[in-house]
Each structure stands twice: as structure tokens, then as C-alpha cells.
Design a protein around this motif. Sequence first.
Motif, short mmCIF file in Angstrom:
data_model
loop_
_atom_site.label_atom_id
_atom_site.label_comp_id
_atom_site.label_asym_id
_atom_site.label_seq_id
_atom_site.Cartn_x
_atom_site.Cartn_y
_atom_site.Cartn_z
N TYR A 28 10.13 51.92 28.95
CA TYR A 28 11.05 52.99 28.57
C TYR A 28 12.50 52.52 28.69
O TYR A 28 13.32 52.76 27.81
CB TYR A 28 10.86 54.21 29.48
N MET A 32 20.48 56.36 28.87
CA MET A 32 19.48 57.12 29.62
C MET A 32 19.36 56.58 31.04
O MET A 32 19.35 55.36 31.26
CB MET A 32 18.12 57.07 28.93
N ARG A 36 24.76 50.40 33.52
CA ARG A 36 24.03 49.74 32.44
C ARG A 36 24.01 50.61 31.18
O ARG A 36 24.19 50.12 30.06
CB ARG A 36 22.59 49.46 32.90
N LEU A 67 7.66 39.91 42.77
CA LEU A 67 8.72 40.89 42.48
C LEU A 67 8.59 42.09 43.41
O LEU A 67 7.52 42.51 43.73
CB LEU A 67 8.61 41.36 41.04
N ASN A 95 13.31 56.75 38.57
CA ASN A 95 13.06 55.57 39.40
C ASN A 95 13.96 54.39 39.04
O ASN A 95 13.56 53.24 39.15
CB ASN A 95 11.59 55.16 39.32
N GLU A 131 14.64 52.09 37.27
CA GLU A 131 14.15 51.18 36.24
C GLU A 131 15.13 50.09 35.89
O GLU A 131 15.28 49.71 34.73
CB GLU A 131 13.72 51.94 34.97
N LEU A 132 15.83 49.57 36.91
CA LEU A 132 16.58 48.34 36.67
C LEU A 132 15.55 47.24 36.46
O LEU A 132 14.43 47.34 36.96
CB LEU A 132 17.46 48.01 37.88
N PHE A 133 15.94 46.20 35.71
CA PHE A 133 15.00 45.11 35.48
C PHE A 133 14.99 44.21 36.71
O PHE A 133 16.01 43.60 37.03
CB PHE A 133 15.39 44.36 34.21
N PRO A 134 13.85 44.13 37.41
CA PRO A 134 13.84 43.48 38.73
C PRO A 134 13.98 41.96 38.68
O PRO A 134 14.32 41.36 39.68
CB PRO A 134 12.47 43.87 39.30
N HIS A 135 13.73 41.36 37.50
CA HIS A 135 13.72 39.90 37.45
C HIS A 135 15.06 39.30 37.08
O HIS A 135 15.18 38.09 36.99
CB HIS A 135 12.65 39.44 36.45
N PHE A 137 17.00 56.98 34.60
CA PHE A 137 15.65 57.44 34.96
C PHE A 137 15.54 57.79 36.45
O PHE A 137 16.32 57.32 37.27
CB PHE A 137 14.63 56.34 34.65
N LEU A 181 17.58 51.22 25.97
CA LEU A 181 18.77 50.41 25.72
C LEU A 181 18.91 50.09 24.23
O LEU A 181 19.95 49.63 23.80
CB LEU A 181 18.67 49.09 26.48
N GLN A 185 9.58 50.62 32.91
CA GLN A 185 10.34 49.44 32.50
C GLN A 185 10.38 49.34 30.98
O GLN A 185 11.39 48.97 30.39
CB GLN A 185 9.68 48.17 33.08
N LEU A 218 22.51 42.66 29.40
CA LEU A 218 21.38 42.44 28.47
C LEU A 218 21.51 43.22 27.16
O LEU A 218 21.49 42.65 26.07
CB LEU A 218 20.05 42.78 29.16
N GLY A 219 21.66 44.54 27.27
CA GLY A 219 21.73 45.37 26.08
C GLY A 219 22.97 45.06 25.25
O GLY A 219 22.93 45.04 24.02
N LEU A 260 11.45 58.50 23.15
CA LEU A 260 10.56 57.75 24.05
C LEU A 260 9.19 58.44 24.09
O LEU A 260 8.18 57.80 24.30
CB LEU A 260 11.14 57.69 25.47
#
Lengths: 219, 242
Positions: free
Chosen positions: A123, B81, B149, A219, B85, B87-91, B83, A128, A121, B100-101, B50
Amino acid sequence: MFAAFDFEVIIKHIPFLWQGMQLTLLLTALALCGGILGGTVLALCRLSRFAPLSFAAGSYVNFFRSMPLILVIFWFYFLVPLLVGRPVGDFYSVLIAFALFEAAYYCEIIRAGISSVRRGQVYAGQALGLTYGQNMRYIVLPQAFRNMIPVLLTQAIILFQDTSLVYVVGLKDFLVSGDIVANRDNRLFEMYTTIALVYFVLCLIGSRAVRRLQRKYAL
Amino acid sequence: MIEIRNVSKWYGDFQVLKNCTTRVDKGEVVVICGPSGSGKSTLIKCVNGLEPFQEGVVTVNGTSVGDRGTNLPKLRSHIGMVFQNFELFPHISVTDNIKLGQVKVLGRSADEAQERAMRLLERVGLVDQADKYPAQLSGGQQQRVAIARALAMDPIAMLFDEPTSALDPEMINEVLDVMVELAQEGMTMMVVTHEMGFARKVADRVVFMDEGRIEEDAPKEDFFGSPRGERAQLFLSKILHH
């Protein structure tokens, strides 16, 4: 014995007790905000890669966690006025003591919460183009706090109970108010039982709320 | 566009990257493959900083990634980029993930970001999922949102780090289709993947890594056609047989 239980003394003093409860709740709420705010800053310092910063934050946490809360309350009540050269006021000295003390505990909770957010997360936020601060604010901390809700609120319940320690400096919170009535009217049994029941019920409601929130925000 | 020169990286005593050199030109699609633990993911994460590296130089569009003075957040905002997994923001919702970006980094207005998000969701075929949260989507859908995204930032290049490895087999194609389309539109892409079908279809070059080294770096036709090193042959025979 229960036949002699005098409900009247309780009912008669509800306004007085309510005043005490207001102070208890206000102190809890403000100390909670101060503790979480301070704890967040401390946690970020502790996780910092800049060694002196993380060392300083670590020392702060270890120091306060090794102190009995009552001593911290005393210290701020008696010594801070001497240091600043003027009275600070009972309420504020106690509030500062609680906030600083709680910050040490919240720091550890929040640090664990931040570490619980997956590396990926971080990363993703970085990729972004978010800066460190933005990444913390929009990605890491919101998730960390959601993960921490149960522990944070459990700590809040403990804080709510611990505010009764203001007894030692005579600040009129809920417990002290009840104590005053108990001694003046010689109704120890009624008053202490009532106080205990109120604390019990409020904490029970609190821990139920914890469980509901946990289900809602998991979550 | 992307240049990797003599890059080495250690985790403590363990060397994960050994003197790696390769490049991705504008509009090129380069596929990086190799056994797990060969350093592919680490290498691709060095491109946008990264993962830090100890030796060598990585430049993106002329900017050196490893330089202390480089504004990494700014550089990263130009490189998309994706990934393994997702890595979407779950909240936050799917749309907010894409906004967001744009809002916080590029400074676009909320309306503009919203419009762009909807257009991208349309493109990856997920308009009807706009208001859902990531956890309510399948893996394939999540990965398509993740691509949207990244595209929302108008990147000059896209990095894909094993984008289909965490997906159930029936969802792999929906993600690959989006990637193929991107490649055909001329996007500069660096893709770590085992999907050799994808490589055959759109790659310009294939890089084979093993034990932290770049063992082969050849145009697609050569890589799949002519004889290669033993390790690459062994690897290919293993993944192509099923």
C-alpha cells in the motif's frame, strides 16, 4: 587400515580434483542464478491475478517438482540435441536442466517470501505512486529476499550437493574427478573419504554463513 | 477536491461500505470517526484506489478513481497518505525513504531529492535521524518521517489513516503537532482518527461512520455542539470520557 591411508595420491591429484571442483562451483553458481531468476519470474506469474498466467506457472512448478532430477538431466542430455538437431554440449545441457529444475523450487520459496512482505508495505509503495513493477523492484522484492536468505541459501547448499548427479552423464565435476582417480589408482577408500570430507566442510561453511547473514540482514 | 458519491463496497457477501457520500473541498480538513469496523479505513483507501469499490464514484481533482482508464499511480503520486503502522520501508534509510518517490516517480535528481528530504526532516524535527534506519526510530519519529515522505511528493491533498492509533500515548502529540501545523497552512486533509482534540482544533467538518454508513456529516461546531444521533452520542461519550 588408517596406517595404509595414502595421502600422496590425494596430494598428487589436487590439481585434477581442483579442476573438477571448479566445474562443480561454476555449475552451482550458474544454476543458482538461473534458478533464482527463473524462480522470481515464475513466482510473479504465480501470484498474478491473470488466471492463465498463474495456472501456467503453477503447472510448470508441479511438473518439475514431480520429476526426479536425474530424469530431467537425462532428458536434456539425450533428447534436447535430438530436438534442436545439433549437439548442445554436455555442460550446457546439464546447466539448463539444473536451472529449469531449480527454478521450480525457487519459485515456491520466492512466492512465500513475497507473501511474507506486509500488505501495508505494498500500500505504501502504491500510495507514493510507484507502478506495479517499481513497487516489486524497490519495495517488495528487496524485503522478500532479505526474509528468504536462510531458505535460499539452504536450497543453494542442496543444489551444490545435487550437482554431483552429473555423474550420470559423465561430466567431470568434483565427484567424478575423484571417482576417476579412485578407480584408476585403486584408491577407493582415500578418494571417497576425501570427497566426502570436502563436501562436508564446504556445506558446513555454507550453513554457518547462512546463520551469520541471517543475523545481519534480518529486518 | 475529493468527492465521494454513493460508494458501496463488498467483501464477498459482507458489505463494508453502504452508499457513502461526502466531500472534501480545497483547503478543508475533514475528520472521519466512528467505532472500529465501521469502514473508515476502507473509505479513505478508496480515495486513492488502494481499495477497489463496486458501486459509486470517487473523484479527486476531477479524475475518477474507479475508471478503468485512470492512471492510478499518477493519481496517487499527487495524494499523500499516512498509515496507522507508518509503513516506512525498513530496508532503506530514513532519507532514502523520503527520496524514493521523488526520484522514481517524480523524476527529480538525487541532489534535488536529497535537499528536499533534508528540508522536510528539519520541518518535522528529525534532521539528526537522517541516516538511521526506520527500526532505530521511535513510533512517533517514524510517523513524522512518514508524513515527510508523503509531503516530499508535493501532494494536493493528504490522507491520514488513524495516524496515532499505533503510538504510545506520550508520542501522540508530536505527530498531532505536525498535522495541526499542516492544517493551519491550508493543506487539504482527510483524517481518520479518534483524536477529538485534533478535530476540535482544526477540523472544518466531522464525519461519523457506523456499520459502513455515513451517519453524520456536519461542520465541527454542529457536531460537537448540537444534539446528534444516538450512535454518535454513544460513541463520543465513550471516547471522550478518558
